[in-house]
Design a protein around this motif. Structure first.
Motif, PDB file in Angstrom:
ATOM      1  N   VAL A  25       0.843  -1.194   0.000  1.00  0.00           N
ATOM      2  CA  VAL A  25       0.000   0.000   0.000  1.00  0.00           C
ATOM      3  C   VAL A  25       0.880   1.246   0.000  1.00  0.00           C
ATOM      4  O   VAL A  25       1.506   1.578   0.998  1.00  0.00           O
ATOM      5  CB  VAL A  25      -0.915   0.024   1.240  1.00  0.00           C
ATOM      6  CG1 VAL A  25      -1.822   1.239   1.201  1.00  0.00           C
ATOM      7  CG2 VAL A  25      -1.729  -1.243   1.328  1.00  0.00           C
ATOM      8  N   GLY A  26       0.942   1.936  -1.138  1.00  0.00           N
ATOM      9  CA  GLY A  26       1.721   3.153  -1.218  1.00  0.00           C
ATOM     10  C   GLY A  26       3.209   2.914  -1.018  1.00  0.00           C
ATOM     11  O   GLY A  26       3.688   1.788  -1.008  1.00  0.00           O
ATOM     12  N   TYR A  35       5.901   8.786   6.689  1.00  0.00           N
ATOM     13  CA  TYR A  35       4.769   9.082   5.819  1.00  0.00           C
ATOM     14  C   TYR A  35       4.607   7.942   4.825  1.00  0.00           C
ATOM     15  O   TYR A  35       5.579   7.382   4.340  1.00  0.00           O
ATOM     16  CB  TYR A  35       4.988  10.385   5.056  1.00  0.00           C
ATOM     17  CG  TYR A  35       4.861  11.631   5.910  1.00  0.00           C
ATOM     18  CD1 TYR A  35       4.367  11.586   7.203  1.00  0.00           C
ATOM     19  CD2 TYR A  35       5.235  12.859   5.413  1.00  0.00           C
ATOM     20  CE1 TYR A  35       4.240  12.729   7.964  1.00  0.00           C
ATOM     21  CE2 TYR A  35       5.117  14.014   6.170  1.00  0.00           C
ATOM     22  CZ  TYR A  35       4.620  13.939   7.448  1.00  0.00           C
ATOM     23  OH  TYR A  35       4.499  15.074   8.196  1.00  0.00           O
ATOM     24  N   ARG A  36       3.353   7.609   4.519  1.00  0.00           N
ATOM     25  CA  ARG A  36       3.023   6.575   3.526  1.00  0.00           C
ATOM     26  C   ARG A  36       2.390   7.294   2.345  1.00  0.00           C
ATOM     27  O   ARG A  36       1.242   7.715   2.394  1.00  0.00           O
ATOM     28  CB  ARG A  36       2.069   5.542   4.119  1.00  0.00           C
ATOM     29  CG  ARG A  36       1.717   4.431   3.132  1.00  0.00           C
ATOM     30  CD  ARG A  36       0.920   3.328   3.785  1.00  0.00           C
ATOM     31  NE  ARG A  36       1.691   2.614   4.780  1.00  0.00           N
ATOM     32  CZ  ARG A  36       2.583   1.665   4.515  1.00  0.00           C
ATOM     33  NH1 ARG A  36       2.812   1.323   3.270  1.00  0.00           N
ATOM     34  NH2 ARG A  36       3.226   1.064   5.489  1.00  0.00           N
ATOM     35  N   GLU A  37       3.167   7.467   1.289  1.00  0.00           N
ATOM     36  CA  GLU A  37       2.754   8.209   0.097  1.00  0.00           C
ATOM     37  C   GLU A  37       1.776   7.382  -0.742  1.00  0.00           C
ATOM     38  O   GLU A  37       2.048   6.225  -1.068  1.00  0.00           O
ATOM     39  CB  GLU A  37       3.996   8.534  -0.746  1.00  0.00           C
ATOM     40  CG  GLU A  37       3.727   9.370  -1.957  1.00  0.00           C
ATOM     41  CD  GLU A  37       3.507  10.833  -1.636  1.00  0.00           C
ATOM     42  OE1 GLU A  37       2.829  11.490  -2.436  1.00  0.00           O
ATOM     43  OE2 GLU A  37       3.991  11.314  -0.602  1.00  0.00           O
ATOM     44  N   VAL A  38       0.629   7.980  -1.070  1.00  0.00           N
ATOM     45  CA  VAL A  38      -0.354   7.356  -1.951  1.00  0.00           C
ATOM     46  C   VAL A  38      -0.772   8.376  -3.005  1.00  0.00           C
ATOM     47  O   VAL A  38      -0.612   9.583  -2.810  1.00  0.00           O
ATOM     48  CB  VAL A  38      -1.598   6.839  -1.180  1.00  0.00           C
ATOM     49  CG1 VAL A  38      -1.242   5.657  -0.306  1.00  0.00           C
ATOM     50  CG2 VAL A  38      -2.238   7.921  -0.351  1.00  0.00           C
ATOM     51  N   TRP A  62      -0.773   8.731   6.444  1.00  0.00           N
ATOM     52  CA  TRP A  62      -1.154   8.813   5.042  1.00  0.00           C
ATOM     53  C   TRP A  62      -0.689  10.160   4.504  1.00  0.00           C
ATOM     54  O   TRP A  62      -0.837  11.195   5.167  1.00  0.00           O
ATOM     55  CB  TRP A  62      -2.663   8.671   4.870  1.00  0.00           C
ATOM     56  CG  TRP A  62      -3.190   7.319   5.221  1.00  0.00           C
ATOM     57  CD1 TRP A  62      -3.965   6.997   6.295  1.00  0.00           C
ATOM     58  CD2 TRP A  62      -2.978   6.093   4.514  1.00  0.00           C
ATOM     59  NE1 TRP A  62      -4.242   5.650   6.301  1.00  0.00           N
ATOM     60  CE2 TRP A  62      -3.647   5.068   5.209  1.00  0.00           C
ATOM     61  CE3 TRP A  62      -2.281   5.758   3.359  1.00  0.00           C
ATOM     62  CZ2 TRP A  62      -3.646   3.749   4.787  1.00  0.00           C
ATOM     63  CZ3 TRP A  62      -2.277   4.432   2.938  1.00  0.00           C
ATOM     64  CH2 TRP A  62      -2.948   3.450   3.641  1.00  0.00           C
ATOM     65  N   ALA A  63      -0.104  10.170   3.290  1.00  0.00           N
ATOM     66  CA  ALA A  63       0.456  11.398   2.725  1.00  0.00           C
ATOM     67  C   ALA A  63       0.216  11.466   1.222  1.00  0.00           C
ATOM     68  O   ALA A  63       0.106  10.441   0.549  1.00  0.00           O
ATOM     69  CB  ALA A  63       1.952  11.470   3.004  1.00  0.00           C
ATOM     70  N   PRO A 120       1.264  15.339   4.928  1.00  0.00           N
ATOM     71  CA  PRO A 120       0.316  14.466   5.619  1.00  0.00           C
ATOM     72  C   PRO A 120      -1.128  14.776   5.249  1.00  0.00           C
ATOM     73  O   PRO A 120      -1.470  15.930   4.959  1.00  0.00           O
ATOM     74  CB  PRO A 120       0.566  14.755   7.101  1.00  0.00           C
ATOM     75  CG  PRO A 120       1.161  16.119   7.125  1.00  0.00           C
ATOM     76  CD  PRO A 120       1.944  16.261   5.841  1.00  0.00           C
ATOM     77  N   VAL A 121      -1.967  13.745   5.250  1.00  0.00           N
ATOM     78  CA  VAL A 121      -3.407  13.932   5.045  1.00  0.00           C
ATOM     79  C   VAL A 121      -3.961  14.373   6.393  1.00  0.00           C
ATOM     80  O   VAL A 121      -4.014  13.596   7.348  1.00  0.00           O
ATOM     81  CB  VAL A 121      -4.077  12.629   4.558  1.00  0.00           C
ATOM     82  CG1 VAL A 121      -5.589  12.816   4.486  1.00  0.00           C
ATOM     83  CG2 VAL A 121      -3.512  12.206   3.212  1.00  0.00           C
ATOM     84  N   GLU A 122      -4.316  15.645   6.477  1.00  0.00           N
ATOM     85  CA  GLU A 122      -4.771  16.222   7.740  1.00  0.00           C
ATOM     86  C   GLU A 122      -5.645  17.430   7.488  1.00  0.00           C
ATOM     87  O   GLU A 122      -5.713  17.944   6.369  1.00  0.00           O
ATOM     88  CB  GLU A 122      -3.589  16.611   8.629  1.00  0.00           C
ATOM     89  CG  GLU A 122      -2.717  17.690   8.043  1.00  0.00           C
ATOM     90  CD  GLU A 122      -1.506  18.025   8.913  1.00  0.00           C
ATOM     91  OE1 GLU A 122      -1.011  19.148   8.794  1.00  0.00           O
ATOM     92  OE2 GLU A 122      -1.056  17.182   9.708  1.00  0.00           O
TER      93      GLU A 122
END
Length: 189
Positions: free
Chosen positions: A47-48, A61-64, A154-155, A160-162
């Protein structure tokens, strides 16, 4: 084809599929590899892409892709008792129940709630109450940051997704006192 051959073929396919599905790492192996420690590299996942640098708080960070990325919007409202009601609106994301495995699953995880960049709670639902008295007088930044179950954030494009909401906590003011009118000072009509 006889029923014996068909049964044998079905069993062979089931064994192959079960073998492939069971080849992942266990939670114990992830803990030994450091998957539970903040700042430690998370276990590889399909995943990412886990980025090498860490963000504030030491989480990777997990880039998607933006099209597949979860999204969040935070809303904070004061309550009459001095507490604050936090509500999250999420898209392409679902909250993981307590005890979920420590691996990244697309669009699943928790929301880390921060006040002025300090962690306050790890949320597994869209609502939270910030207790009265936690926020001193002044303006504060309440941030909801989406995380995968393996602790990564999640990024998208390295960010970051925030979502952040600014709130202002004011000191409670006593109700204005209305002077009592005594019969001696009352003016007759």
């Amino acid at each position: 084809m006889s029923w014996k051959r068909a049964t044998t073929a079905v069993l062979a396919v089931c064994v192959l599929l079960t073998g492939v599905a069971g080849c992942g790492t266990s939670g114990a192996a992830e803990q030994e590899a450091g998957g539970d420690r903040e700042g430690a590299s998370p276990a590889p996942s399909p995943v990412g892409e886990v980025l090498g640098d860490t963000g504030p708080g030491g989480r990777h960070y997990r880039e998607v892709d933006e099209e597949a990325a979860p999204a969040v919007r935070v809303e904070v409202e004061p309550d009459a008792d001095g507490s604050w009601d936090v509500r999250l609106e999420v898209t392409r994301f679902r909250f993981s129940p307590a005890g979920a495995g420590r691996r990244a699953v697309p669009g699943r995880g928790t929301a880390r709630l921060l006040v002025d960049d300090r962690p306050v709670a790890e949320l597994r639902s869209a609502g939270h109450r910030i207790p009265a008295g936690l926020l001193p007088h002044g303006t504060h930044h309440v941030t909801a940051r989406l995380c995968a179950d393996d602790g990564t954030v999640w990024a998208v494009d390295g960010e970051p997704v925030e979502s952040t909401a600014d709130i202002t906590a004011s000191q409670s003011q006593p109700a204005p006192q209305v002077p009592a009118v005594s019969p001696a000072t009352a003016t007759p009509r």
